[in-house]
Write an enzyme that holds these catalytic residues in place. Sequence first.
Site, mmCIF file in Angstrom:
data_model
loop_
_atom_site.group_PDB
_atom_site.id
_atom_site.type_symbol
_atom_site.label_atom_id
_atom_site.label_comp_id
_atom_site.label_asym_id
_atom_site.label_seq_id
_atom_site.Cartn_x
_atom_site.Cartn_y
_atom_site.Cartn_z
ATOM 1 C CE1 TYR A 68 14.297 2.311 6.985
ATOM 2 C CE2 TYR A 68 16.406 3.210 6.258
ATOM 3 C CZ TYR A 68 15.134 2.757 5.962
ATOM 4 O OH TYR A 68 14.694 2.755 4.660
ATOM 5 C CB SER A 122 -0.915 0.001 1.233
ATOM 6 O OG SER A 122 -0.122 -0.163 2.405
HETATM 7 P P1 NDP Z 1 5.818 3.489 2.781
HETATM 8 O O1 NDP Z 1 5.963 4.158 4.101
HETATM 9 O O2 NDP Z 1 5.152 4.251 1.690
HETATM 10 O O3 NDP Z 1 5.039 2.143 2.996
HETATM 11 C C1 NDP Z 1 5.389 1.281 4.005
HETATM 12 C C2 NDP Z 1 4.621 0.028 3.779
HETATM 13 O O4 NDP Z 1 4.965 -0.917 4.785
HETATM 14 C C3 NDP Z 1 3.106 0.226 3.870
HETATM 15 O O5 NDP Z 1 2.490 -0.605 2.918
HETATM 16 C C4 NDP Z 1 2.798 -0.249 5.278
HETATM 17 O O6 NDP Z 1 1.471 -0.714 5.429
HETATM 18 C C5 NDP Z 1 3.786 -1.393 5.404
HETATM 19 N N1 NDP Z 1 4.099 -1.727 6.774
HETATM 20 C C6 NDP Z 1 4.770 -0.952 7.674
HETATM 21 N N2 NDP Z 1 4.853 -1.598 8.855
HETATM 22 C C7 NDP Z 1 4.226 -2.794 8.674
HETATM 23 C C8 NDP Z 1 3.981 -3.897 9.524
HETATM 24 N N3 NDP Z 1 4.413 -3.902 10.794
HETATM 25 N N4 NDP Z 1 3.309 -4.954 9.036
HETATM 26 C C9 NDP Z 1 2.872 -4.954 7.745
HETATM 27 N N5 NDP Z 1 3.090 -3.957 6.888
HETATM 28 C C10 NDP Z 1 3.750 -2.879 7.351
HETATM 29 O O7 NDP Z 1 7.238 2.953 2.336
HETATM 30 P P2 NDP Z 1 7.965 3.135 0.940
HETATM 31 O O8 NDP Z 1 7.131 2.585 -0.152
HETATM 32 O O9 NDP Z 1 8.472 4.540 0.865
HETATM 33 O O10 NDP Z 1 9.250 2.226 1.150
HETATM 34 C C11 NDP Z 1 9.292 0.877 0.738
HETATM 35 C C12 NDP Z 1 10.657 0.326 1.045
HETATM 36 O O11 NDP Z 1 11.644 1.109 0.394
HETATM 37 C C13 NDP Z 1 11.010 0.332 2.516
HETATM 38 O O12 NDP Z 1 11.639 -0.872 2.826
HETATM 39 C C14 NDP Z 1 11.963 1.490 2.659
HETATM 40 O O13 NDP Z 1 12.850 1.268 3.707
HETATM 41 C C15 NDP Z 1 12.649 1.488 1.315
HETATM 42 N N6 NDP Z 1 13.169 2.782 0.906
HETATM 43 C C16 NDP Z 1 12.360 3.887 0.783
HETATM 44 C C17 NDP Z 1 12.893 5.089 0.363
HETATM 45 C C18 NDP Z 1 12.049 6.297 0.151
HETATM 46 O O14 NDP Z 1 12.586 7.349 -0.262
HETATM 47 N N7 NDP Z 1 10.732 6.247 0.383
HETATM 48 C C19 NDP Z 1 14.325 5.236 0.059
HETATM 49 C C20 NDP Z 1 15.061 4.008 0.165
HETATM 50 C C21 NDP Z 1 14.497 2.851 0.586
HETATM 51 P P3 NDP Z 1 0.262 0.338 5.761
HETATM 52 O O15 NDP Z 1 0.064 1.180 4.545
HETATM 53 O O16 NDP Z 1 -0.903 -0.504 6.063
HETATM 54 O O17 NDP Z 1 0.751 1.138 6.939
#
Ligand code: NDP
Length: 387
Positions: free
Chosen positions: A209, A11
């Site tokens: 992290y 999501s």
């Molecule tokens: P988002 O914050 O947009 O989304 C996080 C997602 O993880 C959501 O779908 C959330 O679900 C889910 N989530 C979080 N905690 C849990 C949990 N305990 N159980 C189940 N689901 C969980 O993240 P991004 O799309 O930005 O990032 C995706 C990946 O990319 C991550 O691993 C991040 O570390 C990595 N990343 C991101 C960067 C960025 O600039 N955004 C840069 C480099 C790496 P829900 O929506 O229901 O809360």
Amino acid sequence: MPSTILVTGGSGLVGQAIKAYTDANALEGETWIFLSSKDGDLRKRDETDAIFDRYKPTHVIHLAAKVGGLFANLKQKVGRFRVLFLRRGDRHRRRTSDRSLFGNGKGESKLTKMNNPTFFLGLVADRPPSRAHRPATSHLYYYTSPSPFVEFYRENTLINDNIMENCRLHNVAKLVSMLSTCIFPDKTTYPIDETMLHDGPPHPSNEGYAYAKRLIDTMNRAYAEEYGCNFTSIIPTNIYGPHDNFSIENGHVIPGLIHKCYKARRDGTPFTIWGTGSPLRQFIYSLDLAELTVWVMREYHSPDPITLSVDEDAEVSIRDVALAVARAMKFDGEVVFDSTKADGQFKKTASNKKLRGLRPDYKFTTMEEGVQRAVDWFLENYESARK
Ligand code: NDP
């Protein structure tokens, strides 16, 4: 062969980009499942087991994580350690304990009030930052004793362990997990590449992290050696696009700027950017990252990570990004750079040589075009967007 691909964190920003990409580009026989935390809390082993039992995935793209930008990291850390942010000219002394930071001494209480300790006070470091990491302003960074960032470390480690072990037990053919360039050593040479991940401690503002993410790489190799698993990881630079978290306090750079600029336009106030605007970053548009992530899942078979980034010459300053946001938002008011706020790392240029060796002709979306699409999405989805 039919395949079921489970996307954790489906999501989120990247998950929704992969959904948009695969809605148009899924191969015959592929079923894509996009999970959110509503499907189960991946920190919990039993809930993760139930998800794997239910979907029986053949492939997993693991995105779910406890994430946050520099200010979210600092906010939690400041809440815990109460780090003082001092400006040159303020009376200051190095402090080593919480107690001595607050309420002890008139100078300190004044500074405490002045600098609003409930939110942003300063970078946390176990030593003064090197010249390279000191922003070109009159800031001094002071700190208390460094300590592991418990919540970010534990929650991410639990999630990653539950996913990896389930992938092993369910004989998943391929697991692709997300790392990040912000988990690389703080003191390093540039450009960074995949081989340098473990060469030194990460930036103190995101230790928890970073160490949790680094362990994914370690475990990918361990699972390959001990169990023959085909697990790998990808290293994106800063990501932006539709479905981002546009929170000004807790979001990343571009979505935070988009939301701020929106408010400035709406309220007729200046568009104020935190920091000097001088740090340099590489940004990848989420739809590009989605396409490359799916390619890694299908075509790249090595436990060693691969950086998914725009080229080095596509690195831009925060100032350039802010101005691109202002243009995309058609904001014609005053743009201000608030140099009393932290800049974070000055740069973290990543090399995409490995990717270019495999995908020499891949065309990335330009910053101007990507920012315009992200702004358009935010304007169209203002009510429902995370902010
Ligand atoms: P988002 O914050 O947009 O989304 C996080 C997602 O993880 C959501 O779908 C959330 O679900 C889910 N989530 C979080 N905690 C849990 C949990 N305990 N159980 C189940 N689901 C969980 O993240 P991004 O799309 O930005 O990032 C995706 C990946 O990319 C991550 O691993 C991040 O570390 C990595 N990343 C991101 C960067 C960025 O600039 N955004 C840069 C480099 C790496 P829900 O929506 O229901 O809360």
